[in-house]
Design a protein around this motif. Structure first.
Motif, mmCIF file in Angstrom:
data_model
loop_
_atom_site.group_PDB
_atom_site.id
_atom_site.type_symbol
_atom_site.label_atom_id
_atom_site.label_comp_id
_atom_site.label_asym_id
_atom_site.label_seq_id
_atom_site.Cartn_x
_atom_site.Cartn_y
_atom_site.Cartn_z
ATOM 1 N N VAL A 25 57.636 52.964 17.956
ATOM 2 C CA VAL A 25 57.909 51.534 17.490
ATOM 3 C C VAL A 25 57.751 50.431 18.653
ATOM 4 O O VAL A 25 58.318 50.852 19.676
ATOM 5 N N LEU A 26 56.721 49.661 18.371
ATOM 6 C CA LEU A 26 56.614 48.719 19.475
ATOM 7 C C LEU A 26 56.468 46.963 18.807
ATOM 8 O O LEU A 26 55.495 47.188 17.997
ATOM 9 N N ARG A 27 57.310 46.174 19.013
ATOM 10 C CA ARG A 27 57.317 44.871 18.757
ATOM 11 C C ARG A 27 56.894 43.806 19.501
ATOM 12 O O ARG A 27 57.849 43.823 20.439
ATOM 13 N N GLN A 50 53.642 54.422 15.430
ATOM 14 C CA GLN A 50 53.815 54.272 14.237
ATOM 15 C C GLN A 50 53.968 53.107 13.556
ATOM 16 O O GLN A 50 53.638 52.537 12.329
ATOM 17 N N ASP A 51 54.718 52.251 14.291
ATOM 18 C CA ASP A 51 54.982 50.765 13.795
ATOM 19 C C ASP A 51 54.934 49.723 14.992
ATOM 20 O O ASP A 51 55.157 49.929 15.910
ATOM 21 N N LEU A 52 53.746 48.734 14.667
ATOM 22 C CA LEU A 52 53.474 47.880 15.590
ATOM 23 C C LEU A 52 53.487 46.557 15.091
ATOM 24 O O LEU A 52 52.826 46.278 14.044
ATOM 25 N N ARG A 75 51.718 53.460 10.841
ATOM 26 C CA ARG A 75 51.964 53.502 9.405
ATOM 27 C C ARG A 75 51.955 51.818 9.049
ATOM 28 O O ARG A 75 51.820 51.504 7.963
ATOM 29 N N LYS A 76 52.793 51.119 10.162
ATOM 30 C CA LYS A 76 53.253 49.702 9.712
ATOM 31 C C LYS A 76 52.529 48.995 10.758
ATOM 32 O O LYS A 76 52.837 49.188 11.995
ATOM 33 N N LEU A 77 51.727 47.790 10.565
ATOM 34 C CA LEU A 77 51.216 46.978 11.250
ATOM 35 C C LEU A 77 51.184 45.610 10.704
ATOM 36 O O LEU A 77 50.931 45.204 9.658
ATOM 37 N N ASP A 78 51.564 44.756 11.660
ATOM 38 C CA ASP A 78 51.998 43.165 11.429
ATOM 39 C C ASP A 78 51.046 42.476 12.450
ATOM 40 O O ASP A 78 51.287 42.517 13.633
ATOM 41 N N LEU A 79 49.878 41.760 11.833
ATOM 42 C CA LEU A 79 48.840 41.107 12.585
ATOM 43 C C LEU A 79 48.912 39.606 11.998
ATOM 44 O O LEU A 79 47.912 38.890 12.248
ATOM 45 N N HIS A 98 46.602 56.420 7.207
ATOM 46 C CA HIS A 98 47.941 56.525 6.982
ATOM 47 C C HIS A 98 48.846 55.387 6.724
ATOM 48 O O HIS A 98 50.005 55.370 6.696
ATOM 49 N N LEU A 99 48.081 54.366 6.897
ATOM 50 C CA LEU A 99 48.621 52.727 6.939
ATOM 51 C C LEU A 99 49.407 52.858 5.506
ATOM 52 O O LEU A 99 48.941 53.066 4.643
#
Length: 358
Positions: A25-27, A50-52, A75-79, A98-99
């Motif tokens: 996980v990286l935010r 998996q989570d960016l 799996r989780k992406l916020d752009l 796998h998104l």
């Protein structure tokens, strides 16, 4: 990992990720010092990510393409609130099979054709955020038609954020026919002043224009909302702040919600109660007083605007629990017309036991 130190630069992030190959996980959202150099490093060093989160950063299509080509377990992406275009969605659809969750709100260069193409490629997508974009009924029509996925199964979509888009009642009706898993839907068209200020600041900071629908009332009918309630049995959160209903439509929707609660054997008996819409101090946004117990009232005028409340109210509990993906929140509705009405079960909110229609 959440990098909260400000400012965050490419060099700082690269130094960290090069030593953390097992990071999942990286935010980095909100850090304008993050550019494509960081994405190249992520692709090189974080194969298990998996989570960016990259909202309001200085990334481009080139960086997204370089990252997802090598870092394809996301799996989780916020752009959201970035300058990406359709090219990024093409890269995502090609590599991130796998998104499950994608946020691209406030990305003004994204077209509906690219979103539809992405949905075909990412068949496991359960959350899509396209708020403040030009997305319209074609996307909803596709989601409501399993054949469009070359599939015999219904869409797996659970959560949709369609605030300030070009959707209409026609699209919502199509959506409701093929998304039985839908639990959270937001189609707001008139944000509160605080929301509006936040949206404006995000758009300004990211260099994006305002919503394409800010100056035009969205065409959503009471019939479309009724059909959503009828055909989406798992719906827990429906926010349509800014959509106006007549008094008769509002009454019919209240009756539909009562029926919705009554049809669920797992929900405790609900008592209907109504609060009153008042003007918040120092603001033009209406707020809602605590509902009185065991009373039923709807005396507010049909043009009364919806409110955005907070605190330990059934409405806040429903919104918070839905955001966490919980299953015991019931339905929360937020629209314009008729005044605030809540349905709260004895002993607190439970499955389909908390409804707010405003």
């Amino acid at each position: 990992m959440v990098l909260a130190v400000s400012p965050v630069s490419d060099d700082g992030v690269m130094a960290v990720v090069s030593q953390c190959e097992h990071l999942r996980v990286l935010r980095l959202g909100g850090h304008i010092g993050v550019t494509d150099r960081t994405l190249v490093a992520i692709g090189k060093h974080l194969p298990k990510l998996q989570d960016l989160s990259l909202w309001r950063t200085e990334i481009t299509d080139r960086g997204v393409g370089a990252m997802v080509e090598r870092c394809n377990n996301i799996r989780k992406l916020d752009l959201s609130s970035t300058s990406i275009s359709d090219a990024s969605l093409l890269h995502i659809g090609k590599h991130l099979h796998h998104l499950e969750s994608l946020d691209i709100g406030f990305c003004s260069k994204i077209t509906e054709a690219a979103v539809i193409r992405l949905l075909v490629e990412c068949k496991g997508l359960t959350h899509l955020g396209v708020q403040h974009t030009s997305i319209g009924d074609d996307t909803l029509t596709m989601l409501g038609d399993p054949a469009a996925y070359n599939s015999t199964e219904a869409s797996p979509i659970v959560s949709l954020d369609l605030d300030h888009t070009a959707i209409t009642s026609k699209g919502l009706m199509k959506l409701s026919t093929g998304c039985p898993a839908l639990a959270r839907l937001s189609i707001n068209t008139a944000p509160s002043s605080s929301q509006s200020a936040l949206s404006s600041s995000i758009a300004a900071a990211s260099g994006q224009p305002g919503s394409p629908r800010n100056k035009t009332a969205v065409k959503i009918s009471a019939a479309a909302v009724e059909q959503l309630l009828q055909r989406c049995p798992k719906l827990q959160y429906l926010s349509c702040h800014g959509v106006r209903f007549t008094s008769d439509e509002f009454k019919r929707l209240k009756d539909r919600i009562r029926s919705f609660l009554a049809d669920d054997p797992s929900a405790p008996a609900a008592s209907m109660s109504a609060g009153t819409a008042t003007t918040g101090t120092g603001s033009n946004d209406p707020t809602v007083t605590s509902p009185s117990a065991a009373t039923t009232s709807s005396s507010a005028p049909a043009s009364a605007p919806a409110s955005v409340s907070s605190g330990s109210t059934p409405r806040a509990a429903a919104a918070a629990a839905a955001k966490k993906g919980g299953t015991g929140t019931g339905v929360k509705m937020d629209a314009m017309g008729g005044g605030p009405v809540t349905a709260e079960p004895a002993g607190g909110a439970s499955a389909k036991g908390c409804c707010v229609l405003q």
